[in-house]
Write a protein that holds these residues in place. Structure first.
Motif, PDB file in Angstrom:
ATOM      1  N   SER A  63      32.383  48.067  37.093  1.00  0.00           N
ATOM      2  CA  SER A  63      33.105  46.879  36.626  1.00  0.00           C
ATOM      3  C   SER A  63      32.681  45.670  37.439  1.00  0.00           C
ATOM      4  N   ARG A  64      32.541  44.531  36.742  1.00  0.00           N
ATOM      5  CA  ARG A  64      32.292  43.238  37.419  1.00  0.00           C
ATOM      6  C   ARG A  64      33.246  42.238  36.807  1.00  0.00           C
ATOM      7  N   GLU A  65      33.999  41.528  37.649  1.00  0.00           N
ATOM      8  CA  GLU A  65      34.986  40.574  37.122  1.00  0.00           C
ATOM      9  C   GLU A  65      35.057  39.334  38.011  1.00  0.00           C
ATOM     10  N   ASN A 116      38.102  36.966  39.243  1.00  0.00           N
ATOM     11  CA  ASN A 116      39.563  36.878  39.290  1.00  0.00           C
ATOM     12  C   ASN A 116      39.920  35.528  39.909  1.00  0.00           C
ATOM     13  N   ARG A 152      34.834  36.761  42.972  1.00  0.00           N
ATOM     14  CA  ARG A 152      33.930  37.408  42.025  1.00  0.00           C
ATOM     15  C   ARG A 152      33.748  38.790  42.637  1.00  0.00           C
ATOM     16  N   SER A 180      41.617  44.391  39.475  1.00  0.00           N
ATOM     17  CA  SER A 180      40.386  44.867  38.851  1.00  0.00           C
ATOM     18  C   SER A 180      40.664  45.980  37.841  1.00  0.00           C
TER      19      SER A 180
END
Ligand code: V0V
Ligand code: CO
Length: 140
Positions: free
Chosen positions: A32-34, A36, A42, A114
């Motif tokens: 997962s890459r997000e 917030n 990041r 996340s």
């Protein structure tokens, strides 16, 4: 109360570089890459293992701006371990129990974390200098 270590949060200056490093040295995979905005990060989750009580990850964190939790940490201490996230079954119940023991909560109510998790932080000064996060995952 604590089910497992959900993740170890690691502060870094350059997320892409650090992902490549963890992939090449440990053979980990990004799941997962997000971004917030609320937390000012990041971030990427790299899967480490699956256990009876759920999975564990390394969370790599790059600040969105210098004036964020991770930005200030990097300026003060440099790259390294930023926090430990523990899995809990019921985060609201856990927060009430922990607060009743005199530990300061940085989040009275859970926030968005996340991969759809609910998260909340405890004050590092009340946990022996360790910024501690509770994580209730969206899957049960
Ligand atoms: C600061 N301190 C820490 C620390 N950050 N101690 C241990 N571990 C850390 N990561 C110490 C710092 O050295 C100071 O001690 C004191 O706390 C006050 O720090 P400060 O630099 O003045 O900064 P503050 O007070 O403005 O903010 C510190 C706190 C803040 C911990 C309150 O960073 C915070 O609210 N963090 C929770 C949110 C967060 O970290 N989000 C990013 C991850 P001395 O020097 O005075 O003794 S987001 C995430 O994990 C997500 C999305 C997820 O998992 O899904
Ligand atoms: Co975290």
């Amino acid at each position: 109360m604590l089910l497992r270590i959900d993740h170890v949060g690691i502060a870094c200056h350059n997320l892409s570089e650090k992902i490549e490093f963890y992939e090449s040295v440990f053979g980990l995979t990004v799941v997962s890459r997000e971004i917030n905005e609320e937390q000012g990060v990041r971030e990427a989750m790299l899967h480490v293992a699956d256990g009876d009580q759920g999975a564990s990850y390394v969370q790599l964190l790059e600040p969105l701006h210098p004036d964020t939790a991770v930005g200030k940490f990097l300026a003060k201490r440099g790259e390294g371990v930023h926090h430990v996230g523990y899995g809990v079954t019921d985060i609201t119940k856990a927060l009430a129990e922990i607060s009743a023991k005199g530990v300061r909560l940085l989040d009275e109510r859970p926030r968005h974390g996340s991969m759809g998790a609910s998260i909340a932080f405890l004050h590092p000064k009340d946990i022996g200098g360790v910024l501690t996060e509770l994580v209730e995952t969206s899957r049960h």
